[in-house]
Design a protein around this motif. Sequence first.
Motif, PDB file in Angstrom:
ATOM      1  N   HIS A  76       0.819  -1.667  -0.198  1.00  0.00           N
ATOM      2  CA  HIS A  76      -0.451   0.080  -0.053  1.00  0.00           C
ATOM      3  C   HIS A  76       1.216   0.875   0.054  1.00  0.00           C
ATOM      4  O   HIS A  76       0.061   2.005   0.334  1.00  0.00           O
ATOM      5  N   HIS A  77       2.478   1.238  -0.042  1.00  0.00           N
ATOM      6  CA  HIS A  77       2.286   2.036   0.327  1.00  0.00           C
ATOM      7  C   HIS A  77       4.726   2.156  -1.209  1.00  0.00           C
ATOM      8  O   HIS A  77       3.961   1.265  -1.146  1.00  0.00           O
ATOM      9  N   ALA A  78       4.988   3.122  -0.979  1.00  0.00           N
ATOM     10  CA  ALA A  78       5.674   3.392  -1.888  1.00  0.00           C
ATOM     11  C   ALA A  78       7.050   2.329  -1.575  1.00  0.00           C
ATOM     12  O   ALA A  78       6.965   1.853  -0.422  1.00  0.00           O
ATOM     13  N   PHE A  79       7.305   1.555  -2.203  1.00  0.00           N
ATOM     14  CA  PHE A  79       8.854   0.222  -2.027  1.00  0.00           C
ATOM     15  C   PHE A  79       9.533   0.409  -2.530  1.00  0.00           C
ATOM     16  O   PHE A  79       9.114   0.742  -3.857  1.00  0.00           O
ATOM     17  N   ASP A  80      10.941   0.273  -2.317  1.00  0.00           N
ATOM     18  CA  ASP A  80      11.284  -0.595  -3.419  1.00  0.00           C
ATOM     19  C   ASP A  80      12.524  -1.672  -3.335  1.00  0.00           C
ATOM     20  O   ASP A  80      12.706  -1.730  -2.379  1.00  0.00           O
ATOM     21  N   VAL A  81      13.132  -2.913  -3.882  1.00  0.00           N
ATOM     22  CA  VAL A  81      13.645  -3.462  -3.544  1.00  0.00           C
ATOM     23  C   VAL A  81      15.043  -3.553  -4.140  1.00  0.00           C
ATOM     24  O   VAL A  81      15.851  -4.525  -3.714  1.00  0.00           O
ATOM     25  N   ASP A  82      15.878  -1.697  -3.821  1.00  0.00           N
ATOM     26  CA  ASP A  82      16.902  -1.676  -4.421  1.00  0.00           C
ATOM     27  C   ASP A  82      17.558  -0.721  -3.923  1.00  0.00           C
ATOM     28  O   ASP A  82      17.036  -0.153  -2.943  1.00  0.00           O
ATOM     29  N   LYS A  83      18.745  -0.596  -3.945  1.00  0.00           N
ATOM     30  CA  LYS A  83      19.069   0.542  -3.031  1.00  0.00           C
ATOM     31  C   LYS A  83      19.599   1.309  -3.818  1.00  0.00           C
ATOM     32  O   LYS A  83      20.678   0.696  -4.691  1.00  0.00           O
ATOM     33  N   PRO A  84      19.826   2.757  -3.449  1.00  0.00           N
ATOM     34  CA  PRO A  84      20.816   3.415  -3.551  1.00  0.00           C
ATOM     35  C   PRO A  84      22.171   3.582  -4.107  1.00  0.00           C
ATOM     36  O   PRO A  84      22.622   2.869  -2.906  1.00  0.00           O
ATOM     37  N   GLY A  85      22.805   3.641  -5.322  1.00  0.00           N
ATOM     38  CA  GLY A  85      24.014   3.169  -5.299  1.00  0.00           C
ATOM     39  C   GLY A  85      24.256   2.103  -5.891  1.00  0.00           C
ATOM     40  O   GLY A  85      25.477   1.457  -6.364  1.00  0.00           O
ATOM     41  N   LYS A  86      23.819   1.173  -5.921  1.00  0.00           N
ATOM     42  CA  LYS A  86      23.720   0.012  -6.999  1.00  0.00           C
ATOM     43  C   LYS A  86      23.694   0.305  -8.311  1.00  0.00           C
ATOM     44  O   LYS A  86      22.429   1.096  -8.380  1.00  0.00           O
ATOM     45  N   ASP A  87      24.303  -0.736  -8.731  1.00  0.00           N
ATOM     46  CA  ASP A  87      24.096   0.200 -10.933  1.00  0.00           C
ATOM     47  C   ASP A  87      22.339   0.120 -11.159  1.00  0.00           C
ATOM     48  O   ASP A  87      22.135   1.126 -12.047  1.00  0.00           O
ATOM     49  N   SER A  88      21.515  -1.372 -10.412  1.00  0.00           N
ATOM     50  CA  SER A  88      20.485  -1.917 -11.317  1.00  0.00           C
ATOM     51  C   SER A  88      19.258  -0.396 -10.927  1.00  0.00           C
ATOM     52  O   SER A  88      19.030  -0.068 -11.167  1.00  0.00           O
ATOM     53  N   TYR A  89      19.778   0.498  -9.455  1.00  0.00           N
ATOM     54  CA  TYR A  89      18.745   1.389  -8.888  1.00  0.00           C
ATOM     55  C   TYR A  89      19.469   2.457 -10.190  1.00  0.00           C
ATOM     56  O   TYR A  89      18.839   3.125 -10.381  1.00  0.00           O
ATOM     57  N   GLU A  90      21.049   2.691  -9.972  1.00  0.00           N
ATOM     58  CA  GLU A  90      21.152   3.848 -10.705  1.00  0.00           C
ATOM     59  C   GLU A  90      20.228   3.745 -12.561  1.00  0.00           C
ATOM     60  O   GLU A  90      20.333   4.755 -12.744  1.00  0.00           O
ATOM     61  N   HIS A  91      20.184   3.144 -12.889  1.00  0.00           N
ATOM     62  CA  HIS A  91      20.079   2.680 -14.172  1.00  0.00           C
ATOM     63  C   HIS A  91      18.027   2.932 -14.367  1.00  0.00           C
ATOM     64  O   HIS A  91      18.128   3.652 -15.362  1.00  0.00           O
ATOM     65  N   ARG A  92      17.784   2.423 -12.985  1.00  0.00           N
ATOM     66  CA  ARG A  92      16.028   3.093 -13.093  1.00  0.00           C
ATOM     67  C   ARG A  92      16.215   4.316 -12.743  1.00  0.00           C
ATOM     68  O   ARG A  92      15.507   5.101 -13.027  1.00  0.00           O
ATOM     69  N   ALA A  93      17.528   5.118 -11.877  1.00  0.00           N
ATOM     70  CA  ALA A  93      16.824   6.382 -11.443  1.00  0.00           C
ATOM     71  C   ALA A  93      17.017   7.164 -12.394  1.00  0.00           C
ATOM     72  O   ALA A  93      16.671   8.162 -12.764  1.00  0.00           O
ATOM     73  N   ALA A  94      17.935   6.822 -13.852  1.00  0.00           N
ATOM     74  CA  ALA A  94      18.106   7.528 -14.964  1.00  0.00           C
ATOM     75  C   ALA A  94      17.331   7.479 -15.386  1.00  0.00           C
ATOM     76  O   ALA A  94      17.276   8.475 -17.304  1.00  0.00           O
ATOM     77  N   GLY A  95      15.852   6.419 -15.901  1.00  0.00           N
ATOM     78  CA  GLY A  95      15.291   6.561 -16.160  1.00  0.00           C
ATOM     79  C   GLY A  95      14.439   5.175 -17.702  1.00  0.00           C
ATOM     80  O   GLY A  95      13.126   5.044 -18.150  1.00  0.00           O
ATOM     81  N   ALA A  96      15.050   3.932 -16.996  1.00  0.00           N
ATOM     82  CA  ALA A  96      15.272   3.262 -17.980  1.00  0.00           C
ATOM     83  C   ALA A  96      13.684   2.516 -17.178  1.00  0.00           C
ATOM     84  O   ALA A  96      13.057   2.553 -16.002  1.00  0.00           O
ATOM     85  N   THR A  97      12.889   2.164 -18.212  1.00  0.00           N
ATOM     86  CA  THR A  97      11.435   1.398 -18.208  1.00  0.00           C
ATOM     87  C   THR A  97      11.833   0.228 -16.691  1.00  0.00           C
ATOM     88  O   THR A  97      10.817  -0.421 -15.563  1.00  0.00           O
ATOM     89  N   GLU A  98      12.401  -0.541 -17.848  1.00  0.00           N
ATOM     90  CA  GLU A  98      12.250  -2.044 -17.070  1.00  0.00           C
ATOM     91  C   GLU A  98      13.674  -2.398 -16.634  1.00  0.00           C
ATOM     92  O   GLU A  98      14.889  -1.793 -18.024  1.00  0.00           O
ATOM     93  N   VAL A  99      14.746  -2.832 -15.643  1.00  0.00           N
ATOM     94  CA  VAL A  99      15.418  -3.346 -15.282  1.00  0.00           C
ATOM     95  C   VAL A  99      15.734  -4.811 -14.618  1.00  0.00           C
ATOM     96  O   VAL A  99      15.119  -4.703 -14.047  1.00  0.00           O
ATOM     97  N   MET A 100      16.358  -5.911 -15.452  1.00  0.00           N
ATOM     98  CA  MET A 100      16.916  -6.839 -15.339  1.00  0.00           C
ATOM     99  C   MET A 100      17.982  -6.929 -14.288  1.00  0.00           C
ATOM    100  O   MET A 100      18.827  -6.992 -15.126  1.00  0.00           O
ATOM    101  N   ILE A 101      18.329  -7.534 -13.391  1.00  0.00           N
ATOM    102  CA  ILE A 101      19.117  -8.954 -12.850  1.00  0.00           C
ATOM    103  C   ILE A 101      19.264  -9.882 -12.136  1.00  0.00           C
ATOM    104  O   ILE A 101      18.031  -9.907 -12.353  1.00  0.00           O
ATOM    105  N   GLY A 102      19.700 -10.404 -13.015  1.00  0.00           N
ATOM    106  CA  GLY A 102      20.076 -11.519 -12.808  1.00  0.00           C
ATOM    107  C   GLY A 102      21.840 -12.416 -11.597  1.00  0.00           C
ATOM    108  O   GLY A 102      22.295 -11.757 -12.223  1.00  0.00           O
ATOM    109  N   SER A 103      21.364 -13.730 -11.730  1.00  0.00           N
ATOM    110  CA  SER A 103      23.070 -14.288 -11.233  1.00  0.00           C
ATOM    111  C   SER A 103      22.551 -15.557 -10.996  1.00  0.00           C
ATOM    112  O   SER A 103      21.790 -15.815 -11.592  1.00  0.00           O
TER     113      SER A 103
END
Length: 185
Positions: free
Chosen positions: A45-72
Amino acid sequence: MSSEKEMKVIGLAGWSGSGKTTLIVQLIPALVRRGLKVSTMKHAHHAFDVDKPGKDSYEHRAAGATEVMIGSGKRWALMHELREEAEPDSRSLMRHMTQVDLLIIEGWKAEGHEKIEIHRPAHGKPLIQPDDPKVVAVAADEELPGLPVPRLDLNDVEAIADFIVAHCGLTERAQPQKAQKGAAE
């Protein structure tokens, strides 16, 4: 023509603090022991984030990417930014889920899938069931006289799992026996 059977869906709905998450984390192993593949979907019911500022995937989204996939080698995650789009309903999000035997939805209590209501009378909140014909049972920690749907004991996880299996028409599969350590020594 697809040979895949339709994924069964059951919701767990209730007021905040009723014990939905606690029940789900107990139900998942009970259902998996029955040989079922189970996935979950949770509404926030609230804003949430599964990512952390400073991580590459977070920076991709912050830069404007619509989707970011991360895999390991252990897992992958797809993050989709809504930007100015409307919040999707549970049906829209289900289309992104991999087909399993059972999808348990936590939350989305106002949507049209069948649900088990989690209710604790001591919390003083009203039952959802009288106003929602999609509530197929109520799991409560006290008796609820006059309830028009089955009342399940909130503290009997195995009985709730049995109800879900029967209600959803699921077929349990035998689990392969794991070799016991030292048995052949």
